[in-house]
Write a protein that holds these residues in place. Structure first.
Motif, PDB file in Angstrom:
ATOM      1  N   ARG A   1       0.829  -1.208   0.000  1.00 27.22           N
ATOM      2  CA  ARG A   1       0.000   0.000   0.000  1.00 27.22           C
ATOM      3  C   ARG A   1       0.863   1.258   0.000  1.00 27.22           C
ATOM      4  NH1 ARG A   1      -4.352  -1.518   4.786  1.00 27.22           N
ATOM      5  NH2 ARG A   1      -5.359  -3.305   3.753  1.00 27.22           N
ATOM      6  N   LYS A   2       2.108   1.109   0.458  1.00 24.50           N
ATOM      7  CA  LYS A   2       3.009   2.258   0.488  1.00 24.50           C
ATOM      8  C   LYS A   2       3.546   2.484  -0.927  1.00 24.50           C
ATOM      9  CE  LYS A   2       4.339   1.575   5.301  1.00 24.50           C
ATOM     10  NZ  LYS A   2       3.648   2.781   5.796  1.00 24.50           N
ATOM     11  N   PRO A   3       3.382   3.688  -1.475  1.00 22.06           N
ATOM     12  CA  PRO A   3       3.771   3.953  -2.869  1.00 22.06           C
ATOM     13  C   PRO A   3       5.199   3.551  -3.209  1.00 22.06           C
ATOM     14  CG  PRO A   3       2.498   5.781  -2.012  1.00 22.06           C
ATOM     15  CD  PRO A   3       2.753   4.859  -0.840  1.00 22.06           C
ATOM     16  N   ILE A   4       6.175   3.871  -2.330  1.00 28.23           N
ATOM     17  CA  ILE A   4       7.567   3.558  -2.645  1.00 28.23           C
ATOM     18  C   ILE A   4       7.779   2.053  -2.773  1.00 28.23           C
ATOM     19  CG2 ILE A   4       8.222   3.605  -0.195  1.00 28.23           C
ATOM     20  CD1 ILE A   4      10.425   4.510  -3.260  1.00 28.23           C
ATOM     21  N   VAL A   5       7.075   1.261  -1.970  1.00 28.67           N
ATOM     22  CA  VAL A   5       7.213  -0.198  -2.030  1.00 28.67           C
ATOM     23  C   VAL A   5       6.594  -0.739  -3.317  1.00 28.67           C
ATOM     24  CG1 VAL A   5       6.641  -2.383  -0.914  1.00 28.67           C
ATOM     25  CG2 VAL A   5       7.270  -0.400   0.485  1.00 28.67           C
ATOM     26  N   LEU A   6       5.383  -0.285  -3.635  1.00 31.19           N
ATOM     27  CA  LEU A   6       4.699  -0.763  -4.844  1.00 31.19           C
ATOM     28  C   LEU A   6       5.456  -0.358  -6.107  1.00 31.19           C
ATOM     29  CD1 LEU A   6       2.303  -2.097  -6.241  1.00 31.19           C
ATOM     30  CD2 LEU A   6       1.077   0.090  -6.090  1.00 31.19           C
ATOM     31  N   LEU A   7       5.874   0.898  -6.182  1.00 33.30           N
ATOM     32  CA  LEU A   7       6.579   1.377  -7.369  1.00 33.30           C
ATOM     33  C   LEU A   7       7.936   0.686  -7.519  1.00 33.30           C
ATOM     34  CD1 LEU A   7       5.722   5.189  -7.085  1.00 33.30           C
ATOM     35  CD2 LEU A   7       4.754   3.530  -8.705  1.00 33.30           C
ATOM     36  N   SER A   8       8.598   0.415  -6.395  1.00 35.90           N
ATOM     37  CA  SER A   8       9.885  -0.296  -6.438  1.00 35.90           C
ATOM     38  C   SER A   8       9.684  -1.743  -6.880  1.00 35.90           C
ATOM     39  CB  SER A   8      10.557  -0.252  -5.062  1.00 35.90           C
ATOM     40  OG  SER A   8      10.858   1.069  -4.679  1.00 35.90           O
ATOM     41  N   PHE A   9       8.595  -2.359  -6.416  1.00 34.39           N
ATOM     42  CA  PHE A   9       8.251  -3.724  -6.814  1.00 34.39           C
ATOM     43  C   PHE A   9       8.100  -3.817  -8.334  1.00 34.39           C
ATOM     44  CE2 PHE A   9       4.780  -6.667  -7.922  1.00 34.39           C
ATOM     45  CZ  PHE A   9       5.297  -7.866  -7.466  1.00 34.39           C
ATOM     46  N   VAL A  10       7.341  -2.890  -8.922  1.00 29.39           N
ATOM     47  CA  VAL A  10       7.140  -2.888 -10.379  1.00 29.39           C
ATOM     48  C   VAL A  10       8.459  -2.569 -11.088  1.00 29.39           C
ATOM     49  CG1 VAL A  10       5.890  -1.840 -12.317  1.00 29.39           C
ATOM     50  CG2 VAL A  10       4.717  -2.232 -10.134  1.00 29.39           C
TER      51      VAL A  10
ATOM     52  N   GLU B   1      12.899  -0.808   9.407  1.00 28.86           N
ATOM     53  CA  GLU B   1      12.424  -1.724  10.442  1.00 28.86           C
ATOM     54  C   GLU B   1      11.713  -2.942   9.850  1.00 28.86           C
ATOM     55  OE1 GLU B   1       8.961   0.799   9.345  1.00 28.86           O
ATOM     56  OE2 GLU B   1      11.124   1.068   9.584  1.00 28.86           O
ATOM     57  N   LYS B   2      11.536  -2.973   8.529  1.00 26.73           N
ATOM     58  CA  LYS B   2      10.832  -4.075   7.850  1.00 26.73           C
ATOM     59  C   LYS B   2      11.709  -4.687   6.760  1.00 26.73           C
ATOM     60  CE  LYS B   2       6.674  -3.734   9.818  1.00 26.73           C
ATOM     61  NZ  LYS B   2       6.013  -4.871  10.510  1.00 26.73           N
ATOM     62  N   LYS B   3      13.011  -4.815   7.049  1.00 27.50           N
ATOM     63  CA  LYS B   3      13.954  -5.273   6.022  1.00 27.50           C
ATOM     64  C   LYS B   3      13.584  -6.630   5.431  1.00 27.50           C
ATOM     65  CE  LYS B   3      18.102  -2.817   7.570  1.00 27.50           C
ATOM     66  NZ  LYS B   3      19.440  -2.973   8.198  1.00 27.50           N
ATOM     67  N   ASN B   4      13.259  -7.614   6.289  1.00 24.17           N
ATOM     68  CA  ASN B   4      12.945  -8.950   5.787  1.00 24.17           C
ATOM     69  C   ASN B   4      11.712  -8.936   4.901  1.00 24.17           C
ATOM     70  OD1 ASN B   4      15.114  -9.916   7.176  1.00 24.17           O
ATOM     71  ND2 ASN B   4      13.955 -11.032   8.719  1.00 24.17           N
ATOM     72  N   GLU B   5      10.664  -8.236   5.356  1.00 29.47           N
ATOM     73  CA  GLU B   5       9.418  -8.201   4.604  1.00 29.47           C
ATOM     74  C   GLU B   5       9.583  -7.458   3.280  1.00 29.47           C
ATOM     75  OE1 GLU B   5       9.816  -7.489   7.734  1.00 29.47           O
ATOM     76  OE2 GLU B   5       8.426  -8.689   8.934  1.00 29.47           O
ATOM     77  N   VAL B   6      10.265  -6.313   3.325  1.00 26.73           N
ATOM     78  CA  VAL B   6      10.496  -5.547   2.102  1.00 26.73           C
ATOM     79  C   VAL B   6      11.360  -6.341   1.130  1.00 26.73           C
ATOM     80  CG1 VAL B   6      11.612  -3.487   1.146  1.00 26.73           C
ATOM     81  CG2 VAL B   6      10.195  -3.296   3.191  1.00 26.73           C
ATOM     82  N   SER B   7      12.367  -7.021   1.662  1.00 26.24           N
ATOM     83  CA  SER B   7      13.229  -7.845   0.804  1.00 26.24           C
ATOM     84  C   SER B   7      12.407  -8.919   0.102  1.00 26.24           C
ATOM     85  CB  SER B   7      14.336  -8.496   1.637  1.00 26.24           C
ATOM     86  OG  SER B   7      15.134  -9.324   0.827  1.00 26.24           O
ATOM     87  N   GLY B   8      11.509  -9.573   0.848  1.00 29.80           N
ATOM     88  CA  GLY B   8      10.659 -10.601   0.249  1.00 29.80           C
ATOM     89  C   GLY B   8       9.811 -10.046  -0.881  1.00 29.80           C
ATOM     90  N   LEU B   9       9.224  -8.872  -0.663  1.00 28.05           N
ATOM     91  CA  LEU B   9       8.392  -8.253  -1.700  1.00 28.05           C
ATOM     92  C   LEU B   9       9.223  -7.841  -2.912  1.00 28.05           C
ATOM     93  CD1 LEU B   9       6.052  -6.021   0.490  1.00 28.05           C
ATOM     94  CD2 LEU B   9       5.382  -8.044  -0.829  1.00 28.05           C
ATOM     95  N   MET B  10      10.402  -7.263  -2.671  1.00 28.01           N
ATOM     96  CA  MET B  10      11.236  -6.824  -3.794  1.00 28.01           C
ATOM     97  C   MET B  10      11.697  -8.026  -4.628  1.00 28.01           C
ATOM     98  SD  MET B  10      11.209  -3.571  -3.724  1.00 28.01           S
ATOM     99  CE  MET B  10       9.546  -3.742  -3.027  1.00 28.01           C
ATOM    100  N   ILE B  11      12.086  -9.102  -3.945  1.00 28.01           N
ATOM    101  CA  ILE B  11      12.538 -10.276  -4.689  1.00 28.01           C
ATOM    102  C   ILE B  11      11.363 -10.942  -5.398  1.00 28.01           C
ATOM    103  CG2 ILE B  11      13.724 -12.501  -4.526  1.00 28.01           C
ATOM    104  CD1 ILE B  11      15.468  -9.986  -4.144  1.00 28.01           C
ATOM    105  N   MET B  12      10.161 -10.826  -4.854  1.00 36.67           N
ATOM    106  CA  MET B  12       8.985 -11.323  -5.562  1.00 36.67           C
ATOM    107  C   MET B  12       8.841 -10.609  -6.902  1.00 36.67           C
ATOM    108  SD  MET B  12       5.075 -11.765  -4.171  1.00 36.67           S
ATOM    109  CE  MET B  12       4.587 -10.056  -4.337  1.00 36.67           C
ATOM    110  N   GLY B  13       9.355  -9.371  -6.965  1.00 33.92           N
ATOM    111  CA  GLY B  13       9.330  -8.623  -8.219  1.00 33.92           C
ATOM    112  C   GLY B  13      10.145  -9.273  -9.316  1.00 33.92           C
ATOM    113  N   LEU B  14      11.044 -10.191  -8.962  1.00 39.34           N
ATOM    114  CA  LEU B  14      11.803 -10.910  -9.985  1.00 39.34           C
ATOM    115  C   LEU B  14      10.903 -11.819 -10.813  1.00 39.34           C
ATOM    116  CD1 LEU B  14      14.161  -9.786  -8.256  1.00 39.34           C
ATOM    117  CD2 LEU B  14      15.412 -11.859  -8.811  1.00 39.34           C
TER     118      LEU B  14
END
Length: 392
Positions: free
Chosen positions: A215-224, A337-350
């Motif tokens: 839901r956070k724009p930076i996370v979603l846009l980085s994922f794409v 503070e959410k490194k593991n969760e953000v990492s999981g989402l970013m790698i899902m972008g692969l």
């Protein structure tokens, strides 16, 4: 952890980055499998697509798993799965075995990329983007070596023991075993994570909380953005030799150099990028990188000479080399503070490595390799729009 331990820990961690590069063998391997088994572009492209499909399934669960067992143990698990994936093609090249092997390679790489990148933040202090970029440099060495090893095996210039191009599998398997042993024997102290202290937090809740971050724009846009980066990466890796074959009439063994050329410039890009990211604002370097990629798409779309096509391949190799590190670090730094969760989402972008090759396969079977380039160009256009998200 003292500075000496930090430096020692970087050695096996960087060797793990080398093992992470094994996944890039799928580009040249899919071309050889296509030739050996007489497959269409669409069918052959299911191999790299299948590899990256597992990032969609395993990346977020790996983030949860890291909260349970830690990052180092998760990386070790990923190496075991990767070693098994490299063992299978040694015995046969039939399509079902290659599908299983590539699936395991994708699963192992999903585990590794999700856990290894945040592990870097434990063993290094500061300069996260440049350290990740250096890791990508080490990874790129494995990537550009794969086509050369395959070519040597196929041309019988090295003893291949009847494996021909598949000789690269046992070579990389041995390196994977060495990486596992070194990492297992290296002490790495990980910080205690908030989730590990809250036994009442269910796995389901952890999954929910993880996906809520989109839901956070930076996370979603980085994922794409990462989807586009890896789509262009896998797409060039797979399509560059086909463009040379289509337009210059090269054989596969000759055209395989295109994949190596791409990774050579990715390697140079990662090595120099780790320096530029220390002395230049990330935003400026990101803009330069994307402009280079745009120029390369133009060259790949209309180029008909060897020089033009090689320059275009070199440009996309250099331009795309640091995009992952810059986007990944932007997301991690936005939510430390959410490194593991953000990492999981970013790698899902692969998972973009599944979407792009499938679309490129359909496009190239319909209108030739120019169709595949157009699909990649869409990803470059998106990266232009991401520029304003890159800070400092």
């Amino acid at each position: 952890m003292n500075k000496t331990t930090n430096k020692l820990a970087l050695i096996p961690v960087m060797l793990c980055f080398f093992a992470m590069g094994f996944v890039d063998l799928v580009g040249i391997a899919s071309n050889y499998v296509k030739e050996d088994l007489q497959l269409s572009d669409t069918v052959a492209n299911t191999l790299p697509s299948l590899v990256f499909f597992w990032f969609l399934i395993f990346s977020v669960p790996t983030g949860v798993l890291m909260n349970k067992i830690g990052r180092k143990k998760t990386v070790l698990l990923s190496l075991v799965v990767t070693i098994i994936s490299l063992l299978l093609p040694i015995f046969t090249e039939n399509f079902p075995i290659m599908l299983i092997s590539f699936s395991l390679l994708g699963i192992g790489n999903a585990l590794m990329q999700t856990s290894l990148n945040p592990l870097v933040s434990v063993v290094t202090k500061g300069h996260l983007a440049s350290t990740l970029t250096f890791g990508q440099f080490v990874k790129a060495i494995a990537s550009f070596m794969a086509p050369y090893i395959a070519m040597w095996g196929a041309s019988a210039t090295i003893p291949s023991f009847g494996l021909e191009w598949r000789v690269l599998f046992p070579i990389y398997m041995v390196i994977g075993i060495v990486a596992s042993l070194l990492l297992a024997s290296t002490p790495i102290e990980e910080e205690i994570l908030a989730n590990t202290q809250k036994e009442e937090v269910s796995v389901t809740q952890q999954f929910t909380d993880c996906f809520k971050l989109l839901r956070k724009p930076i996370v979603l846009l980085s994922f794409v953005g990462i989807m586009c980066h890896v789509g262009i990466d896998v797409g060039t890796n797979t399509t560059a030799p086909k463009i040379l074959i289509e337009r210059l009439g090269m054989s596969l063994n000759e055209a395989a150099f295109a994949t190596s050329l791409y990774f050579i410039f990715r390697t140079i890009g990662c090595l120099t990028g780790s320096f530029f990211l220390r002395v230049m604002k990330t935003r400026y370097f990101f803009i330069i990188s994307v402009v280079m990629m745009a120029l390369s798409m133009a060259g790949l779309l209309v180029g008909t000479s060897k020089a033009t096509l090689y320059i275009a391949i070199a440009l996309v190799g250099y331009g795309n080399s640091n995009v992952f590190s810059m986007i990944f670090s932007q997301a991690l730094l936005a939510l430390p503070e959410k490194k593991n969760e953000v990492s999981g989402l970013m790698i899902m972008g692969l998972f973009g490595g599944t979407v792009f090759p499938l679309l490129m396969g359909f496009a190239s079977d319909t209108i030739g390799q120019a169709g595949a380039v157009i699909v990649m160009a869409v990803g470059v256009v998106y990266l232009f729009t991401y520029m304003k998200q890159v800070n400092a």
